[in-house]
Design an enzyme around this catalytic site. Structure first.
Site, PDB file in Angstrom:
ATOM      1  N   LYS A  27       0.809  -1.228   0.000  1.00 53.74           N
ATOM      2  CA  LYS A  27       0.000   0.000   0.000  1.00 53.74           C
ATOM      3  C   LYS A  27       0.842   1.277   0.000  1.00 53.74           C
ATOM      4  O   LYS A  27       0.446   2.284  -0.598  1.00 53.74           O
ATOM      5  CB  LYS A  27      -0.978   0.019   1.170  1.00 53.74           C
ATOM      6  CG  LYS A  27      -0.376   0.218   2.544  1.00 53.74           C
ATOM      7  CD  LYS A  27      -1.451   0.267   3.610  1.00 53.74           C
ATOM      8  CE  LYS A  27      -0.843   0.331   5.001  1.00 53.74           C
ATOM      9  NZ  LYS A  27      -0.133   1.563   5.268  1.00 53.74           N
ATOM     10  N   THR A  28       2.016   1.251   0.653  1.00 51.50           N
ATOM     11  CA  THR A  28       2.865   2.453   0.676  1.00 51.50           C
ATOM     12  C   THR A  28       3.317   2.798  -0.732  1.00 51.50           C
ATOM     13  O   THR A  28       3.315   3.968  -1.128  1.00 51.50           O
ATOM     14  CB  THR A  28       4.079   2.246   1.600  1.00 51.50           C
ATOM     15  OG1 THR A  28       3.627   1.839   2.888  1.00 51.50           O
ATOM     16  CG2 THR A  28       4.877   3.524   1.747  1.00 51.50           C
ATOM     17  N   ASP A 216      -4.018   7.316   5.095  1.00 49.95           N
ATOM     18  CA  ASP A 216      -3.467   5.967   5.271  1.00 49.95           C
ATOM     19  C   ASP A 216      -4.016   5.373   6.567  1.00 49.95           C
ATOM     20  O   ASP A 216      -4.373   6.097   7.494  1.00 49.95           O
ATOM     21  CB  ASP A 216      -1.941   6.068   5.322  1.00 49.95           C
ATOM     22  CG  ASP A 216      -1.264   4.712   5.272  1.00 49.95           C
ATOM     23  OD1 ASP A 216      -1.922   3.731   4.871  1.00 49.95           O
ATOM     24  OD2 ASP A 216      -0.073   4.643   5.630  1.00 49.95           O
ATOM     25  N   GLU A 217      -4.062   4.043   6.649  1.00 53.78           N
ATOM     26  CA  GLU A 217      -4.542   3.329   7.854  1.00 53.78           C
ATOM     27  C   GLU A 217      -5.911   3.856   8.306  1.00 53.78           C
ATOM     28  O   GLU A 217      -6.135   4.129   9.483  1.00 53.78           O
ATOM     29  CB  GLU A 217      -3.522   3.462   9.001  1.00 53.78           C
ATOM     30  CG  GLU A 217      -2.125   2.975   8.676  1.00 53.78           C
ATOM     31  CD  GLU A 217      -2.006   1.456   8.625  1.00 53.78           C
ATOM     32  OE1 GLU A 217      -3.034   0.778   8.728  1.00 53.78           O
ATOM     33  OE2 GLU A 217      -0.871   0.952   8.467  1.00 53.78           O
ATOM     34  N   GLN A 247      -7.298  -5.354   9.934  1.00 57.75           N
ATOM     35  CA  GLN A 247      -6.194  -4.951  10.819  1.00 57.75           C
ATOM     36  C   GLN A 247      -6.594  -3.812  11.752  1.00 57.75           C
ATOM     37  O   GLN A 247      -5.742  -3.078  12.253  1.00 57.75           O
ATOM     38  CB  GLN A 247      -4.975  -4.550   9.987  1.00 57.75           C
ATOM     39  CG  GLN A 247      -4.394  -5.702   9.174  1.00 57.75           C
ATOM     40  CD  GLN A 247      -3.084  -5.327   8.501  1.00 57.75           C
ATOM     41  OE1 GLN A 247      -2.039  -5.228   9.135  1.00 57.75           O
ATOM     42  NE2 GLN A 247      -3.145  -5.106   7.201  1.00 57.75           N
ATOM     43  N   ARG A 620       2.689 -10.973  10.262  1.00 47.98           N
ATOM     44  CA  ARG A 620       4.011 -10.335  10.406  1.00 47.98           C
ATOM     45  C   ARG A 620       5.099 -11.276   9.879  1.00 47.98           C
ATOM     46  O   ARG A 620       6.201 -10.839   9.556  1.00 47.98           O
ATOM     47  CB  ARG A 620       4.339 -10.023  11.874  1.00 47.98           C
ATOM     48  CG  ARG A 620       3.440  -9.058  12.628  1.00 47.98           C
ATOM     49  CD  ARG A 620       3.147  -7.786  11.906  1.00 47.98           C
ATOM     50  NE  ARG A 620       1.908  -7.909  11.136  1.00 47.98           N
ATOM     51  CZ  ARG A 620       1.592  -7.149  10.097  1.00 47.98           C
ATOM     52  NH1 ARG A 620       2.426  -6.233   9.665  1.00 47.98           N
ATOM     53  NH2 ARG A 620       0.432  -7.303   9.460  1.00 47.98           N
TER      54      ARG A 620
END
Length: 667
Positions: A27-28, A216-217, A247, A620
């Site tokens: 996504k970044t 973002d997020e 998340q 992770r």
């Protein structure tokens, strides 16, 4: 190269766009490419683009990614920052409309707690020990996160004494903060909403500046941040939000998952290709999270072909679980060529780390034929640099120099180092300032007048100390206006004889050196700030006000030389701390009911958040995922039998390999 879904997210620039970005889906890169696309292909001025994140690290990383597509000079014209940093910048320019001055101080949670304690003592007229204010602070924070002007009534419609008291405290806190010319972190957000809702000209100015807004997020936004996003994008309606409802793990601090579940989009894009984890890990995570009902349907997949089974073992006790985990860490380093820093032990809460720390300290391992004892490790969540007493003292001095109305900072340092201003003297001064509606600084200045009514109640020693304090603050204020900040700061520390104070207050020579090193690091931080400011913009003038704002808003709260991110150590951290990180091998430990899910998570909504937490932990891991539990665990000093986490039963058996805690077998 972008995959088709990423390309669609980048090129859909008009209207309200929801990008559901699964864990490890890039996504970044998508956000950075989208910004570059707007600048290069849509001819959008970079200064018209606003990107809001939740951490400074994410904002910095995005800025660096954008600079790879456009020149660094152009990338810097894009506003990329956290919600709190953005609100701080806006309020510095516009807060005069709300009854504050632009030199307002920024308070952290501990500062607010101290102010609340003072208010409670004054309200109850009580000087002894007070009961914990934690529940009251949570109630106040919850109300402010919801964007409420006052605390809501009880569900039954009846207001208890406690509810009425909390409501009154919130009102008094807001009045107090205004009189101190101070704003806390929650206040940065709520005051921004108040500013934009009550002052159309301020709203119009900011809407005209930013024609494209990206967040973002988005799953971590609370109701106040949701309002800010909609206010900013209200005129042009070009709002792109990126996030993953699977998340969303911060409900306990006000995040509202419905913001992403119910986002009214013109275009929905799902990023489901994962570039991090193996297929087995992704399948297990997908099956687990599918048990949640409140979610957007999506399924992560990977083009990788190799995939190890997920390992699961249960040990007789928590001590043996920890020992087994550490033995495996040594094995992975030797047989899979992993570095210590490639591995992480993840747990539900910090209280669970002790057994693993003990085992790491005691572990024996071999390197180049030499046996060593003790595996290097780092526990995330220790005392932060800017939370240390000596640093809080020095920053409080700077806050008073910048804003003498800052009563909390003033009270912290008025007798540091000791000047003969006793607690009894301070009680008289603060009682006078409350009863006469004056700021504490005004009362201090008034003591220099021989006709001041309180002067006979203060000792000559106290009056002398107050006069010296006023002098050192006023002299510092003038010097900071003309000389370099770090040089003035260094001189100021010498002027107040802070090194002498450390020597007198601290008995251990080692601790004296440690504290003085911290003081010097604080001066270095101010020097670094000046250098960075001039590098970013040669015409910019570094200011004390800006330094203090940057310091409190940083997420990486320590000086550069203390940054241990790149040291070769095993990582120990809570799952919440691990969000956004990735490791070659992850050990998810203490997977028992009452721990995961947490014993306080009883409602279906809370259970779903706990399941999302487990999902975050699993995703992770890049190559190796090891799950473990203990059949018996010490709780409150007593050995207690445990049950496996219910989430373990939601992972398909064919993806798990159950192994003995005594042997290492990953085949």
């Amino acid at each position: 190269m972008l995959n088709p879904e990423q390309k669609e997210a980048v090129e859909t620039t008009s209207g309200r766009v929801l990008v559901l970005a699964g864990a490890g889906s890039g996504k970044t890169s998508v956000l950075a490419c989208r910004i570059a696309h707007l600048i290069q292909n849509e001819n959008v001025p970079p200064s018209s683009i606003l990107g809001l994140t939740f951490t400074n690290k994410a904002a910095k990383e995005m800025q660096e990614r954008v600079a790879k597509f456009v020149s660094p000079k152009i990338a810097k014209q894009v506003t990329l920052c956290t919600f709190h940093s953005f609100c701080m910048q806006l309020l510095r320019k516009e807060i005069h409309r709300l009854g504050f001055t632009s030199s307002f101080s920024l308070y952290d949670e501990k500062d607010v707690k101290r102010v609340l304690t003072q208010i409670v003592r004054h309200t109850l007229e009580h000087e002894g020990d007070l009961p914990s204010l934690q529940a009251t602070m949570q109630k106040i924070t919850q109300s402010r996160n919801l964007g409420l002007a006052e605390i809501e009534e009880e569900e039954n419609g009846e207001e208890s004494w406690y509810g009425s008291f909390s409501k009154d405290l919130l009102g008094r806190l807001q009045t107090c903060m205004r009189s101190y010319n101070a704003v806390d972190f929650d206040g940065l957000l709520t005051l921004t909403v108040q500013l934009l809702e009550e002052h159309p000209e301020a709203l119009e100015k900011i809407q005209n500046k930013y024609k494209y807004v990206m967040i973002d997020e988005y799953q971590d936004t609370n109701p106040v941040q949701y309002k800010i996003a909609n206010l900013l994008a209200g005129a042009h309606n070009n709002l792109c939000v990126v996030g993953d409802d699977d998340q969303s793990i911060y409900g306990w601090r006000g995040a509202e998952i419905k913001n992403i579940l119910e986002f009214p989009y013109d275009k929905l894009v799902k990023l489901e290709q994962n570039y991090r984890s193996t297929p087995n890990i992704l399948q297990a995570a997908n099956q687990l999270i599918a048990n949640n009902s409140e979610r957007h349907k999506k399924e992560l997949w990977s083009s990788q072909t190799e995939s190890e089974p997920i390992l699961l073992f249960h040990a007789p006790s928590d001590t043996e679980e920890a020992q087994s985990v550490v033995q495996r860490i040594v094995w992975y380093r030797k047989n899979k060529n992993l570095r210590w820093k490639d591995m992480a032990i993840l747990y539900r809460s910090n209280a669970l780390s002790k057994a693993f720390e003990t085992s790491l300290i005691q572990a024996a391992w071999e390197e180049d034929g030499v046996w060593k004892r003790g595996i290097p490790y780092e526990v995330f969540g220790g005392t932060e640099f800017y939370e240390r007493a000596e640093i809080k003292d020095l920053l409080a001095y700077l806050r008073v120099i910048e804003n003498p109305m800052d009563e909390e900072a003033l009270l912290r340092v008025i007798n540091v180092p000791r000047r003969g201003i006793s607690e009894k003297c301070l009680d008289k001064l603060t009682a006078y300032n409350r009863s006469h509606g004056l700021s504490l600084w005004e009362v201090l200045v008034a003591t220099t007048d021989p006709f001041f009514s309180l002067i006979d109640d203060l000792s000559p020693k106290a009056l002398s100390g107050i006069a010296k304090f006023i002098s050192v603050i006023e002299k510092g204020k003038e010097k900071f206006k003309t000389d370099s900040l770090h040089k003035t700061f260094s001189d100021f520390i010498e002027e107040i004889e802070y090194k002498k104070a450390i020597r007198e207050e601290v008995k251990s020579e080692k601790m004296r050196e440690f504290k003085w090193d911290n003081v010097m690091s604080c001066v270095e931080a101010l020097s670094s700030y000046e250098e960075n400011k001039k590098t970013e913009d040669p015409e910019a003038i570094p200011t004390l006000q800006d330094f203090l704002s940057c310091t409190l808003l940083r997420s990486d709260r320590g000086p550069k030389k203390n940054d241990r991110q790149f040291e070769d150590k095993v990582h120990l951290m809570t799952i919440h701390s691990a969000k956004g990180l990735e490791f070659e091998a992850c050990f998810l430990v203490c997977l028992e009911d009452r721990i995961m899910p947490h014993e306080k998570s009883v409602s279906e909504k809370e259970l779903e958040e706990e399941r999302r937490l487990m999902y975050v932990a699993m995703t992770r891991a890049k190559r190796h995922l090891i799950l473990s539990m203990a059949r018996e665990r010490k709780r409150m000093g007593q050995k207690t039998a445990t049950n496996p986490s219910r989430f373990l039963f939601e992972i398909p058996k064919d993806l798990l390999k159950i192994v003995s805690y005594q042997t290492i077998d990953i085949s």
